[in-house]
Design a protein around this motif. Sequence first.
Motif, PDB file in Angstrom:
ATOM      1  N   HIS A   1       0.837  -1.208   0.000  1.00  0.00           N
ATOM      2  CA  HIS A   1       0.000   0.000   0.000  1.00  0.00           C
ATOM      3  C   HIS A   1       0.867   1.252   0.000  1.00  0.00           C
ATOM      4  O   HIS A   1       0.597   2.211  -0.731  1.00  0.00           O
ATOM      5  N   LEU A   2       1.897   1.257   0.824  1.00  0.00           N
ATOM      6  CA  LEU A   2       2.757   2.436   0.939  1.00  0.00           C
ATOM      7  C   LEU A   2       3.435   2.757  -0.380  1.00  0.00           C
ATOM      8  O   LEU A   2       3.414   3.911  -0.848  1.00  0.00           O
ATOM      9  N   PHE A   3       4.015   1.756  -1.028  1.00  0.00           N
ATOM     10  CA  PHE A   3       4.772   2.028  -2.246  1.00  0.00           C
ATOM     11  C   PHE A   3       3.862   2.236  -3.454  1.00  0.00           C
ATOM     12  O   PHE A   3       4.244   2.929  -4.399  1.00  0.00           O
ATOM     13  N   GLU A   4       2.653   1.657  -3.438  1.00  0.00           N
ATOM     14  CA  GLU A   4       1.689   1.996  -4.485  1.00  0.00           C
ATOM     15  C   GLU A   4       1.279   3.462  -4.387  1.00  0.00           C
ATOM     16  O   GLU A   4       1.163   4.171  -5.399  1.00  0.00           O
ATOM     17  N   GLU A   5       1.071   3.917  -3.163  1.00  0.00           N
ATOM     18  CA  GLU A   5       0.742   5.330  -2.970  1.00  0.00           C
ATOM     19  C   GLU A   5       1.931   6.217  -3.325  1.00  0.00           C
ATOM     20  O   GLU A   5       1.765   7.311  -3.869  1.00  0.00           O
ATOM     21  N   CYS A   6       3.155   5.740  -3.030  1.00  0.00           N
ATOM     22  CA  CYS A   6       4.355   6.498  -3.402  1.00  0.00           C
ATOM     23  C   CYS A   6       4.447   6.642  -4.916  1.00  0.00           C
ATOM     24  O   CYS A   6       4.800   7.717  -5.426  1.00  0.00           O
ATOM     25  N   GLN A   7       4.108   5.570  -5.639  1.00  0.00           N
ATOM     26  CA  GLN A   7       4.150   5.653  -7.097  1.00  0.00           C
ATOM     27  C   GLN A   7       3.086   6.605  -7.617  1.00  0.00           C
ATOM     28  O   GLN A   7       3.336   7.402  -8.536  1.00  0.00           O
TER      29      GLN A   7
ATOM     30  N   PHE B   1      11.392  -0.306  -3.054  1.00  0.00           N
ATOM     31  CA  PHE B   1      11.804   1.051  -3.382  1.00  0.00           C
ATOM     32  C   PHE B   1      12.516   1.098  -4.729  1.00  0.00           C
ATOM     33  O   PHE B   1      12.343   2.062  -5.491  1.00  0.00           O
ATOM     34  N   ASP B   2      13.322   0.093  -5.044  1.00  0.00           N
ATOM     35  CA  ASP B   2      13.969   0.046  -6.355  1.00  0.00           C
ATOM     36  C   ASP B   2      12.938  -0.036  -7.473  1.00  0.00           C
ATOM     37  O   ASP B   2      13.092   0.601  -8.523  1.00  0.00           O
ATOM     38  N   ASP B   3      11.872  -0.819  -7.259  1.00  0.00           N
ATOM     39  CA  ASP B   3      10.795  -0.886  -8.257  1.00  0.00           C
ATOM     40  C   ASP B   3      10.103   0.473  -8.396  1.00  0.00           C
ATOM     41  O   ASP B   3       9.716   0.869  -9.504  1.00  0.00           O
ATOM     42  N   LEU B   4       9.948   1.183  -7.274  1.00  0.00           N
ATOM     43  CA  LEU B   4       9.339   2.517  -7.320  1.00  0.00           C
ATOM     44  C   LEU B   4      10.197   3.477  -8.135  1.00  0.00           C
ATOM     45  O   LEU B   4       9.685   4.228  -8.976  1.00  0.00           O
ATOM     46  N   VAL B   5      11.510   3.465  -7.906  1.00  0.00           N
ATOM     47  CA  VAL B   5      12.409   4.352  -8.647  1.00  0.00           C
ATOM     48  C   VAL B   5      12.374   4.026 -10.129  1.00  0.00           C
ATOM     49  O   VAL B   5      12.376   4.926 -10.988  1.00  0.00           O
TER      50      VAL B   5
ATOM     51  N   ALA C   1       2.610  12.139  -9.949  1.00  0.00           N
ATOM     52  CA  ALA C   1       2.055  13.496  -9.973  1.00  0.00           C
ATOM     53  C   ALA C   1       3.135  14.538  -9.703  1.00  0.00           C
ATOM     54  O   ALA C   1       3.177  15.597 -10.349  1.00  0.00           O
ATOM     55  N   LEU C   2       4.036  14.251  -8.779  1.00  0.00           N
ATOM     56  CA  LEU C   2       5.108  15.199  -8.477  1.00  0.00           C
ATOM     57  C   LEU C   2       6.118  15.291  -9.614  1.00  0.00           C
ATOM     58  O   LEU C   2       6.701  16.357  -9.848  1.00  0.00           O
TER      59      LEU C   2
ATOM     60  N   LEU D   1       9.694  11.378  -0.206  1.00  0.00           N
ATOM     61  CA  LEU D   1       8.452  10.903  -0.827  1.00  0.00           C
ATOM     62  C   LEU D   1       7.678   9.946   0.079  1.00  0.00           C
ATOM     63  O   LEU D   1       6.463  10.117   0.258  1.00  0.00           O
ATOM     64  N   PRO D   2       8.295   8.906   0.683  1.00  0.00           N
ATOM     65  CA  PRO D   2       7.525   8.077   1.616  1.00  0.00           C
ATOM     66  C   PRO D   2       6.986   8.859   2.816  1.00  0.00           C
ATOM     67  O   PRO D   2       5.863   8.615   3.263  1.00  0.00           O
ATOM     68  N   ALA D   3       7.776   9.797   3.345  1.00  0.00           N
ATOM     69  CA  ALA D   3       7.277  10.613   4.451  1.00  0.00           C
ATOM     70  C   ALA D   3       6.099  11.485   4.010  1.00  0.00           C
ATOM     71  O   ALA D   3       5.148  11.698   4.772  1.00  0.00           O
ATOM     72  N   TYR D   4       6.154  11.969   2.783  1.00  0.00           N
ATOM     73  CA  TYR D   4       5.062  12.773   2.223  1.00  0.00           C
ATOM     74  C   TYR D   4       3.777  11.946   2.117  1.00  0.00           C
ATOM     75  O   TYR D   4       2.680  12.425   2.427  1.00  0.00           O
TER      76      TYR D   4
END
Length: 498
Positions: A273-279, A434-438, A284-285, A313-316
């Motif tokens: 959930h966290l990294f899906e929201e990060c993506q 996180f690597d997948d997110l980047v 958008a950013l 980004l995760p803290a955001y």
Amino acid sequence: MWLIVGVLGSVLAGLAYGFLAPVMATFDALGEGKERPLVHCFVDGTWSTITGGCTVVRDMKDMLLHSYLAYMDDLRFHEPPGGKPFEIRVLDIPGAVLAAACGLLMDGIMFTVIALYKFPVMLFKGWKRLIEDLVGREGPFLETVCVPFAGLAILLWPFAVLGAFLASMISSVPLGAYAAIVVYQESSLFMGLSYAISSVSIFDEYTNDVLDMAPGSCFPRFVYRKNQASVESGPLSRPASFRDKQDGKKAPARITSFKSSFDEFNPFKLLDHLFEECQHRGEALVAEGVITPKDIEETKSGKGGSGVLNVGLPAYVILNALLRSAKADSNGLLLRDGCEITSDNRPKNTLFDWFFDPLMVIKDQIKAENFTEEEEAYLQKRVLLISDPKRLKATLPHLPSLNERKQAEIDAFARRLQGITKSISRYPTSKRRFDDLVKALSEELERAMGGSRSVRGSQFQKLKSGLVRMLSQRSMGKTTSIRGYDQEAQLNSNASAA
């Protein structure tokens, strides 16, 4: 010793995964709604086990090269408690080494003898209990979906007993070596040797309670702490059992259901959930230009860079979840898809407690502050860009209504969220996700830049064709005028000749 424990643990975990993963996949192949179950019994769990093993190896590598080193950096650069370094008492070290050697020798022999003596007891009592549960449909046989696993437990119970026997032998190593700690803490070799003898009694008493045998132990137990009151009447007395110490605690029910655990959130699902929201937020950013190509390239190269992507980004994202939960007056943490994590359904995990409880405190504080929309935007920018002071100073909005006290509170929220995010980044599997997110954000940036390049390329082609047309028209006009001038000069020359 951690090197030895890590190697042995890796070997045992690899063997367990290589055996259990295909077995679980075979049971899934026999589920409802699958065609040709016989083919799936052989096919399922083959390639998935190989790929899953590679994933486990990658996560282990990330833990060793990322999480472990991060924890070591914290230990190295943080000041000692109280501002004073630890002092090592060199004179106590020889006694500690001697006590550890005696403890390892005594516990290694006695634990093996005790485990060998109780090996048949555990084997036949376990079979008796499982067969009784099978006949009465109790315990692991209560749910229909768990019957195959319980049947497999009956067949593999001797291997479980053998594993317990080996675990008893292995446990003698840390318990015996703990005698060195007792000597160092108490500054007494006698106390360490007393513990080495008493640990045999503690182990025997514990195994008696686990196997439902006669409470207590026939081995001696001595006082190995200076501030510990003597509760034994003699060296060969039978001390109270562990069960007798659990006053007021209800014995666990024999009939248990597995459905109660299905409603709990899985920590790894929460990371998803966290990294899906990060993506989602990161794309958008990226489109807004807040996350730049430089941030992505520095993060991909492993330099860390400004920290906007790997920490900000995760803290955001976590801050947005806290703001959403505070506005909805939620008792827990409200996710973007509407799921709510409360104290009842949260993962019963010690590591998760380190994150969940502080986040709930921050949520309550944010709710009490009652920020305006401008202050929330200010807090979001502060959390996202706190690792890049130059960009933060250039992008922070100016709020005349923001006094020094509230600004200090917002800065404190940002720092605490950044600290929690750094701790979450050390959680198992976080580095891989996180690597997948980047990678996803890099692809989104390439698409965005590719679209802009194509637009600019088409505009450049139009401009180029227009310039070529204009130049060609001018050149044609000049050529026509030159031709006309030449014809006029030719006529004049003919006239003069005539």
